[in-house]
Design a protein around this motif. Structure first.
Motif, PDB file in Angstrom:
ATOM      1  N   PRO A 184      31.248  32.887  -2.716  1.00  0.00           N
ATOM      2  CA  PRO A 184      30.412  32.539  -1.395  1.00  0.00           C
ATOM      3  C   PRO A 184      28.951  32.320  -1.583  1.00  0.00           C
ATOM      4  O   PRO A 184      28.256  32.057  -0.685  1.00  0.00           O
ATOM      5  CB  PRO A 184      30.637  33.481  -0.076  1.00  0.00           C
ATOM      6  N   TYR A 185      28.485  32.683  -2.830  1.00  0.00           N
ATOM      7  CA  TYR A 185      26.981  32.634  -3.105  1.00  0.00           C
ATOM      8  C   TYR A 185      26.360  31.361  -2.766  1.00  0.00           C
ATOM      9  O   TYR A 185      26.973  30.087  -2.782  1.00  0.00           O
ATOM     10  CB  TYR A 185      26.796  33.141  -4.508  1.00  0.00           C
ATOM     11  N   ASP A 186      25.064  31.553  -2.388  1.00  0.00           N
ATOM     12  CA  ASP A 186      24.262  30.190  -2.277  1.00  0.00           C
ATOM     13  C   ASP A 186      24.325  29.675  -3.491  1.00  0.00           C
ATOM     14  O   ASP A 186      24.174  30.116  -4.821  1.00  0.00           O
ATOM     15  CB  ASP A 186      22.750  30.776  -1.793  1.00  0.00           C
ATOM     16  N   ILE A 187      24.098  28.310  -3.397  1.00  0.00           N
ATOM     17  CA  ILE A 187      23.838  27.372  -4.716  1.00  0.00           C
ATOM     18  C   ILE A 187      22.721  26.487  -4.553  1.00  0.00           C
ATOM     19  O   ILE A 187      22.390  26.077  -3.417  1.00  0.00           O
ATOM     20  CB  ILE A 187      25.115  26.389  -4.575  1.00  0.00           C
ATOM     21  N   HIS A 188      22.016  26.637  -5.803  1.00  0.00           N
ATOM     22  CA  HIS A 188      20.729  26.065  -5.882  1.00  0.00           C
ATOM     23  C   HIS A 188      20.936  24.866  -6.779  1.00  0.00           C
ATOM     24  O   HIS A 188      21.256  24.699  -7.739  1.00  0.00           O
ATOM     25  CB  HIS A 188      19.859  27.086  -6.385  1.00  0.00           C
ATOM     26  N   LEU A 189      20.362  23.708  -6.048  1.00  0.00           N
ATOM     27  CA  LEU A 189      20.606  22.328  -6.617  1.00  0.00           C
ATOM     28  C   LEU A 189      19.215  21.619  -6.725  1.00  0.00           C
ATOM     29  O   LEU A 189      18.370  21.577  -6.031  1.00  0.00           O
ATOM     30  CB  LEU A 189      21.458  21.385  -5.908  1.00  0.00           C
ATOM     31  N   LEU A 190      19.090  20.890  -7.748  1.00  0.00           N
ATOM     32  CA  LEU A 190      17.657  19.989  -8.067  1.00  0.00           C
ATOM     33  C   LEU A 190      18.134  18.654  -7.498  1.00  0.00           C
ATOM     34  O   LEU A 190      19.201  18.106  -7.826  1.00  0.00           O
ATOM     35  CB  LEU A 190      17.531  20.180  -9.427  1.00  0.00           C
ATOM     36  N   ARG A 191      17.118  17.835  -7.125  1.00  0.00           N
ATOM     37  CA  ARG A 191      17.235  16.501  -6.804  1.00  0.00           C
ATOM     38  C   ARG A 191      17.936  15.720  -7.997  1.00  0.00           C
ATOM     39  O   ARG A 191      17.402  15.969  -9.214  1.00  0.00           O
ATOM     40  CB  ARG A 191      15.973  15.900  -6.349  1.00  0.00           C
ATOM     41  N   GLY A 192      18.915  14.880  -7.877  1.00  0.00           N
ATOM     42  CA  GLY A 192      19.489  14.249  -8.698  1.00  0.00           C
ATOM     43  C   GLY A 192      20.983  14.844  -9.393  1.00  0.00           C
ATOM     44  O   GLY A 192      21.566  14.299 -10.139  1.00  0.00           O
ATOM     45  N   GLN A 193      21.093  16.002  -8.855  1.00  0.00           N
ATOM     46  CA  GLN A 193      22.358  16.853  -9.114  1.00  0.00           C
ATOM     47  C   GLN A 193      23.390  16.402  -7.947  1.00  0.00           C
ATOM     48  O   GLN A 193      23.191  16.118  -6.893  1.00  0.00           O
ATOM     49  CB  GLN A 193      22.233  18.302  -9.514  1.00  0.00           C
ATOM     50  N   SER A 194      24.755  16.638  -8.424  1.00  0.00           N
ATOM     51  CA  SER A 194      26.042  16.592  -7.435  1.00  0.00           C
ATOM     52  C   SER A 194      26.851  17.734  -7.666  1.00  0.00           C
ATOM     53  O   SER A 194      26.769  18.308  -8.960  1.00  0.00           O
ATOM     54  CB  SER A 194      26.428  15.160  -7.526  1.00  0.00           C
ATOM     55  N   ILE A 195      27.584  18.164  -6.873  1.00  0.00           N
ATOM     56  CA  ILE A 195      28.713  19.368  -6.977  1.00  0.00           C
ATOM     57  C   ILE A 195      29.729  18.804  -6.407  1.00  0.00           C
ATOM     58  O   ILE A 195      29.851  18.529  -5.091  1.00  0.00           O
ATOM     59  CB  ILE A 195      27.788  20.518  -6.693  1.00  0.00           C
ATOM     60  N   GLU A 196      30.889  19.125  -6.824  1.00  0.00           N
ATOM     61  CA  GLU A 196      32.173  19.212  -6.199  1.00  0.00           C
ATOM     62  C   GLU A 196      32.567  20.514  -5.657  1.00  0.00           C
ATOM     63  O   GLU A 196      32.692  21.632  -6.218  1.00  0.00           O
ATOM     64  CB  GLU A 196      33.298  18.744  -6.988  1.00  0.00           C
ATOM     65  N   LEU A 197      32.932  20.606  -4.190  1.00  0.00           N
ATOM     66  CA  LEU A 197      32.756  21.974  -3.643  1.00  0.00           C
ATOM     67  C   LEU A 197      34.296  22.203  -3.340  1.00  0.00           C
ATOM     68  O   LEU A 197      34.549  23.491  -3.212  1.00  0.00           O
ATOM     69  CB  LEU A 197      32.392  22.210  -2.281  1.00  0.00           C
ATOM     70  N   SER A 198      35.256  21.440  -3.101  1.00  0.00           N
ATOM     71  CA  SER A 198      36.541  21.919  -3.040  1.00  0.00           C
ATOM     72  C   SER A 198      37.365  22.483  -3.797  1.00  0.00           C
ATOM     73  O   SER A 198      38.146  23.438  -3.448  1.00  0.00           O
ATOM     74  CB  SER A 198      37.387  20.274  -3.031  1.00  0.00           C
ATOM     75  N   ASN A 199      36.827  22.689  -5.178  1.00  0.00           N
ATOM     76  CA  ASN A 199      37.479  23.423  -6.070  1.00  0.00           C
ATOM     77  C   ASN A 199      37.081  24.848  -6.028  1.00  0.00           C
ATOM     78  O   ASN A 199      37.572  25.974  -6.579  1.00  0.00           O
ATOM     79  CB  ASN A 199      37.180  23.126  -7.484  1.00  0.00           C
ATOM     80  N   LEU A 200      36.168  25.250  -4.793  1.00  0.00           N
ATOM     81  CA  LEU A 200      35.711  26.550  -4.718  1.00  0.00           C
ATOM     82  C   LEU A 200      36.305  27.220  -3.207  1.00  0.00           C
ATOM     83  O   LEU A 200      36.294  28.281  -3.112  1.00  0.00           O
ATOM     84  CB  LEU A 200      34.207  26.760  -4.185  1.00  0.00           C
ATOM     85  N   LEU A 201      37.061  26.187  -2.618  1.00  0.00           N
ATOM     86  CA  LEU A 201      37.555  26.684  -1.439  1.00  0.00           C
ATOM     87  C   LEU A 201      39.317  27.389  -1.492  1.00  0.00           C
ATOM     88  O   LEU A 201      39.984  26.921  -2.324  1.00  0.00           O
ATOM     89  CB  LEU A 201      37.931  25.387  -0.318  1.00  0.00           C
TER      90      LEU A 201
ATOM     91  N   ALA B 201      17.935  11.469  -6.393  1.00  0.00           N
ATOM     92  CA  ALA B 201      16.974  11.889  -7.460  1.00  0.00           C
ATOM     93  C   ALA B 201      15.530  12.154  -6.493  1.00  0.00           C
ATOM     94  O   ALA B 201      14.604  12.941  -6.912  1.00  0.00           O
ATOM     95  CB  ALA B 201      16.781  11.029  -8.477  1.00  0.00           C
ATOM     96  N   ALA B 202      15.472  11.100  -5.751  1.00  0.00           N
ATOM     97  CA  ALA B 202      14.183  11.045  -5.128  1.00  0.00           C
ATOM     98  C   ALA B 202      14.284  11.665  -3.596  1.00  0.00           C
ATOM     99  O   ALA B 202      14.962  11.303  -3.034  1.00  0.00           O
ATOM    100  CB  ALA B 202      13.443   9.663  -5.003  1.00  0.00           C
ATOM    101  N   ALA B 203      13.209  12.483  -3.306  1.00  0.00           N
ATOM    102  CA  ALA B 203      13.412  13.057  -1.936  1.00  0.00           C
ATOM    103  C   ALA B 203      12.738  12.336  -0.837  1.00  0.00           C
ATOM    104  O   ALA B 203      11.921  11.357  -1.268  1.00  0.00           O
ATOM    105  CB  ALA B 203      12.414  14.511  -2.223  1.00  0.00           C
ATOM    106  N   PRO B 204      13.242  12.489   0.250  1.00  0.00           N
ATOM    107  CA  PRO B 204      12.522  11.723   1.218  1.00  0.00           C
ATOM    108  C   PRO B 204      10.972  11.782   1.359  1.00  0.00           C
ATOM    109  O   PRO B 204      10.586  12.933   1.212  1.00  0.00           O
ATOM    110  CB  PRO B 204      13.139  12.337   2.848  1.00  0.00           C
ATOM    111  N   ALA B 205      10.165  10.937   1.382  1.00  0.00           N
ATOM    112  CA  ALA B 205       8.736  10.856   1.671  1.00  0.00           C
ATOM    113  C   ALA B 205       8.319  11.452   2.877  1.00  0.00           C
ATOM    114  O   ALA B 205       7.360  12.223   2.946  1.00  0.00           O
ATOM    115  CB  ALA B 205       8.171   9.522   1.602  1.00  0.00           C
ATOM    116  N   ASP B 206       9.040  11.227   4.047  1.00  0.00           N
ATOM    117  CA  ASP B 206       8.891  11.760   5.607  1.00  0.00           C
ATOM    118  C   ASP B 206       9.198  13.181   5.546  1.00  0.00           C
ATOM    119  O   ASP B 206      10.331  13.493   5.367  1.00  0.00           O
ATOM    120  CB  ASP B 206       9.261  10.581   6.362  1.00  0.00           C
ATOM    121  N   ALA B 207       8.277  14.065   5.796  1.00  0.00           N
ATOM    122  CA  ALA B 207       8.384  15.531   6.042  1.00  0.00           C
ATOM    123  C   ALA B 207       9.574  15.796   7.185  1.00  0.00           C
ATOM    124  O   ALA B 207      10.363  16.839   6.795  1.00  0.00           O
ATOM    125  CB  ALA B 207       7.346  16.270   6.494  1.00  0.00           C
TER     126      ALA B 207
END
Length: 959
Positions: free
Chosen positions: A11-28, A81-87
């Motif tokens: 159940p640990y927190d997952i840290h991702l960088l912009r431009g990454q993706s993760i499949e979560l169903s295989n952790l359930l 890959a790009a984060a939103p410009a608006d805060a």
């Protein structure tokens, strides 16, 4: 029925960088089984996924259900890959919820996992640095921590869990690339960071290169190669603990040997003094009886392995506060909790975290207007909830901001690299906060070389008794009596196969070096106490006793305080996993102090539906014993038996009534456990399994119920095999279920139990005990005793031979006082005749409520409804009287233990609960003490019985 529980694993927190993706169903997982397999096997079950924000292109985060109409969809989380410009659209962390639905009644269950979103990595470093690696290790690793652009620190690269798993299998695209190098030749470390020292020594510099996209970061660290734990080392010796009155090396193979190893200690004198004080208390004080009666029957050894740093590694993010110059107080981060109501005015800080994620350091200065605007666009909070949260009298937002300063302390370089498995998570699993080996550091099997060559200070070889795995497969008889004592005060003690962890410090305060300007921090050295606090002495003793056949007599701490005191059929608690014991009765066979209801039921007296407890079948109807000896040989001829006794000084006499029974010692059994480490099944065949199945988790691939077989696949590689279980046990499993297989030392109960599983589902097993009929001694000549059964009784077949790991005891039982014996009660037992008869007439546990219903009883010392006439002592001590109380093996109902007060139930009393207003350990009950005498030194049964009676808690003669 409620929908089955689901959980992300881990159940640990997952840290991702912009431009990454993760499949979560295989952790359930659903009910401990991979979610797709569970869904295939249960037609009414389906699951789906949601995020804590509403879908919007502005957020640059997409969650996509694969096969959305399926009952078992996939779920791909993608970060642009790009984060939103608006805060107002920028998210630094959010939650993903898994929702399981049972369509038969539309009930649901839910689990959550937290995702952190980062733009760049600013800095990386190795931890611990330096790291000590021992000669001969197959592979060790350091961790890499990273500082991200939002000032969050987290571990990057492969994540390892505990001592029974490899890498967590996250399916992440565009992974961060980490490469390791060292100039040493031949290669000391490979690209992935695996250190293979061989027989080399000295210090070596490691270099780390971290790449992601166009970013490249570098760091260095040092590995220190040591021979301290090698099989050829000669400087580390085992010392007998002087206060233990130990019989010494001459009795090494005859008595139990307990070995204490230092972890996180830099000072050998402090370690030795702590142990001398603990063992002195253990063998000399009434609070730890019967160890005071067992002086000279146990060897207590201590081994000091120096650590470079005091303490142990703590892998959780901590909230920090500056408390003094260059010092910060570390506090465990809050765990998110789903609120019971949508009304935000009723929420706690933990409830708020369930919707908005965790703050980062920049959030401490974000104004209410900007923060509210961000939450309007990045959470599912309603306008009414936001109005309440940002209202003038609600302090939750200010509290949330105040938690923005967080740090992840560096790992510690200790002798064995032991850590607290408390990775940061939005929801904790049942195994969190355990003290455990770290997969990257020393493992128990590696220690066999060191232990096997261990010598005492007189250069006698003592180590083989502690070896867990030998090439021949013969384990040392004391392999399970190894205790790692840690100087730190954090983490949950545990006793596992071949090792036990416990701390010597009750202070769980975490102090970090540095100020709020520092990103990389380490923990201040832990203070070693002058003596082990009484509470911790209780913990160590309690855990140690598991190695001698004693089970826990209590239930898990409830999820909600509202559970406490509820009857076990109350709708609030009926579906809680620890409310009532529903597992097979044989799970408790190895324990002498715990018994499931299924083992002693009878039809209700006077008719009616259902069953009631049959007091005459209580397990702990053990004879009180006045004299006893081990038997070295047994020969039966007709109606006579010739026994060769080991201790002729026991003083058996012609005409005396005696019994004999077996005692099992050092027996091993391959056992299957579920994800919560509960016993599920015994493996009949094969007798051994390759390490791919016992060192790593396995999953059920198929079930052959007709032949009692499971096909299992190891998490390690493609290894697959078939195991045969006891009849009927395959029904406990489902395809896809995640299991753990371990060879356990089984101590067995006082009476060897012969159990035949029921052929019809729902019916109790049939069981018999290997106990001889009453015998009369015909002759005694030296160490030869000849006896014959009273009347026409015959010897049970199983008592005519001694199998491996079995011993025989011959004993004379204590007569019933004033010749008041009956057919049901011929000799005095640990449970007194008046109590047994009372329970027969009142067939319910003595801590039931006023209407005789079992309840969620969480008191360390339970209530007792035993009437005053059965109490031969002051009322304060009535809870030590042996009877019948509900609770045991982590459950509250449907399983029972002997007394309201016992160290195996609750081992500490605060001053407010004691007569003399001093802290106090709870004693072991008579059944637990009797069990230890049986296993360690049966010649002490007479001493035990005398001690038992002086306590005046035995009502044997009531008018």
């Amino acid at each position: 029925m409620s929908a089955p529980r689901c959980a992300f694993n881990p159940p640990y927190d997952i840290h991702l960088l912009r431009g990454q993706s993760i499949e979560l169903s295989n952790l359930l997982e659903i009910d401990g089984t991979d979610a797709p397999e569970y869904t295939d096997a249960h037609a009414s079950i389906k699951y789906s996924f949601q995020t804590s924000f509403n879908a919007s292109n502005n957020l640059k985060i997409t969650g996509t259900l694969g096969n959305p109409t399926s009952r078992k969809p996939t779920y791909l989380l993608k970060l642009d890959a790009a984060a939103p410009a608006d805060a107002k659209f920028q998210i630094t962390s959010f939650l993903v919820y898994a929702i399981v639905t049972d369509t038969s009644d539309n009930s649901t269950s839910q689990a959550a996992i937290r995702i952190h979103v980062h733009k760049t990595i600013q800095k990386v470093w190795m931890t611990p640095d330096p790291i000590t690696v021992y000669q001969g290790m197959a592979g060790a690793r350091a961790a890499v921590y990273a500082l991200f652009d939002d000032k969050v620190v987290a571990e990057i690269g492969d994540i390892y869990v505990g001592d029974n798993e490899e890498i967590v299998k996250y399916t992440i695209t565009n992974k961060v690339q980490i490469k390791w190098k060292c100039t040493a030749t031949p290669a000391l470390i490979n690209d992935s960071g695996r250190i293979t020292p061989g027989n080399r020594s000295g210090n070596h510099v490691l270099s780390i290169t971290v790449k992601y996209g166009s970013q490249t970061l570098n760091a260095t660290g040092t590995v220190q190669l040591s021979d301290a734990l090698s099989a050829s080392q000669t400087t580390i010796k085992a010392e007998l603990i002087t206060s233990g009155n130990c019989p010494g090396f001459d009795k090494l193979n005859e008595v139990p040997n307990i070995l204490f190893l230092a972890e996180g200690f830099t000072n050998s004198t402090a370690f030795g003094q702590l142990l001398d004080n603990y063992v002195s208390d253990l063998v000399s004080k009434k609070i730890s009886s019967p160890f005071n009666l067992l002086k000279g029957s146990i060897n207590y050894w201590k081994v000091f392995v120096p650590s470079r740093e005091d303490g142990l590694t703590y892998r959780s993010v901590l909230e920090v506060l500056e408390t003094e110059p260059n010092r910060m107080l570390g506090l465990r981060a809050k765990v998110a909790t789903k609120p019971a109501s949508a009304d935000a005015s009723t929420w706690t800080a933990e409830n708020l975290l369930y919707f908005v994620g965790v703050p980062v350091r920049n959030d401490a200065t974000v104004g209410n207007t900007a923060l509210r605007l961000r939450w309007e666009n990045t959470t599912k909070l309603t306008a009414a909830q936001l109005d309440e949260l940002f209202g003038p009298t609600n302090g939750l937002v200010a509290s949330w901001r105040s938690d923005a300063e967080c740090r992840l302390p560096d790992a510690k370089d200790t002798a064995f690299g032991i850590s607290v498995n408390d990775y940061t998570a939005v929801e904790q699993d049942g195994q969190y906060n355990l003290i455990n080996f770290d997969k990257r550091r020393v493992q128990r099997d590696f220690l066999d070389g060191f232990l096997g060559s261990l010598k005492d200070t007189d250069n006698n070889l003592i180590g083989p008794v502690f070896v867990m795995d030998t090439p021949a497969g013969n384990r040392g008889k004391d392999f399970d009596n190894i205790i790692f004592l840690l100087v730190d005060g954090r983490g949950r003690a545990q006793n596992e196969t071949g090792y036990m962890f416990s701390s010597v410090n009750s202070d769980s305060t975490i102090t970090l070096m540095g100020t709020l300007a520092d990103d990389q921090v380490s923990e201040v050295a832990i203070s070693v106490p002058a003596t082990i606090p009484l509470r911790k002495k209780g913990t160590i003793t309690h855990e140690l006793l598991h190695s001698f056949g004693l089970g826990d007599e209590y239930g898990e701490e409830p999820d909600d305080d509202a559970y406490k005191g509820k009857i076990i059929t109350d709708p609030l608690v009926v579906n809680w996993p620890f409310t009532a014991y529903n597992d097979p009765a044989y799970y408790a066979d190895e324990y002498s102090n715990v018994q499931p209801r299924k083992d002693f039921e009878r039809p209700k007296t006077g008719g009616g539906t259902g069953t009631e407890l049959d007091a005459y079948k209580i397990k702990w109807r053990y004879h009180r014993i006045q004299k006893c000896s081990l038997v070295t040989a047994v020969t039966t001829s007709g109606n006579e038996v010739l026994l060769t006794v080991k201790n002729p000084k026991a003083g058996f006499k012609v005409g005396e009534s005696v019994f004999f029974r077996k005692r099992r010692v050092n027996r091993y059994q391959l056992r299957v456990f579920d994800k919560d480490m509960r016993v599920v099944a015994d493996i009949v065949n094969p007798a051994t399994l390759p390490t791919a199945f016992t060192k790593y988790y396995v999953k059920v691939k198929s079930i052959d119920a007709a032949n009692n077989k499971l096909t299992i696949k190891s998490d390690f590689g493609t290894n697959q095999t078939t195991i045969e279980l006891m009849p009927g046990q395959t029904s406990f499993f489902s395809v896809g279920q995640r299991l753990d297989i371990r060879e356990k030392r089984v101590t067995d109960p006082i009476f060897t139990i012969l159990r035949n599983p029921a052929t019809t589902a729902g019916q109790p097993d049939t069981q018999t005990f290997l106990l001889s009929p009453e015998l009369i001694i015909k002759s005694v000549a030296g160490n030869q005793v000849t006896a014959q059964p009273v009347g026409t009784a015959t010897f049970p077949t199983g008592l005519s031979t001694l199998n491996p790991n079995e011993e025989m005891l011959l004993y004379a039982a204590v007569p019933v006082r004033d010749n008041q014996g009956t057919n049901q009660y011929k000799y005095a037992e640990l449970i007194a005749k008046p109590i047994l008869e009372y329970l027969n007439d009142n067939p319910f546990p003595l801590n039931a409520n006023t209407t005789h219903e079992e309840i969620i009883d969480t008191d360390d010392i339970q209530n007792s409804t035993l009437p005053p006439k059965y109490i031969p002592c002051c009322s304060r001590r009535k809870k030590e009287i042996i009877g019948l109380y509900s609770g045991g093996m982590r459950y509250f109902g449907g399983v029972y233990h002997p007394s309201a007060q016992c160290m195996m139930h609750g081992y500490y009393l605060s001053p407010s609960d004691t007569k003399d207003k001093k802290e106090q350990l709870i004693e072991l009950c008579a059944v637990c003490r009797y069990t230890l005498i049986n296993l360690i030194d049966p010649t002490k049964f007479g001493d035990f019985d005398a001690d038992y009676l002086t306590r005046k808690i035995y009502p044997d003669n009531l008018s």
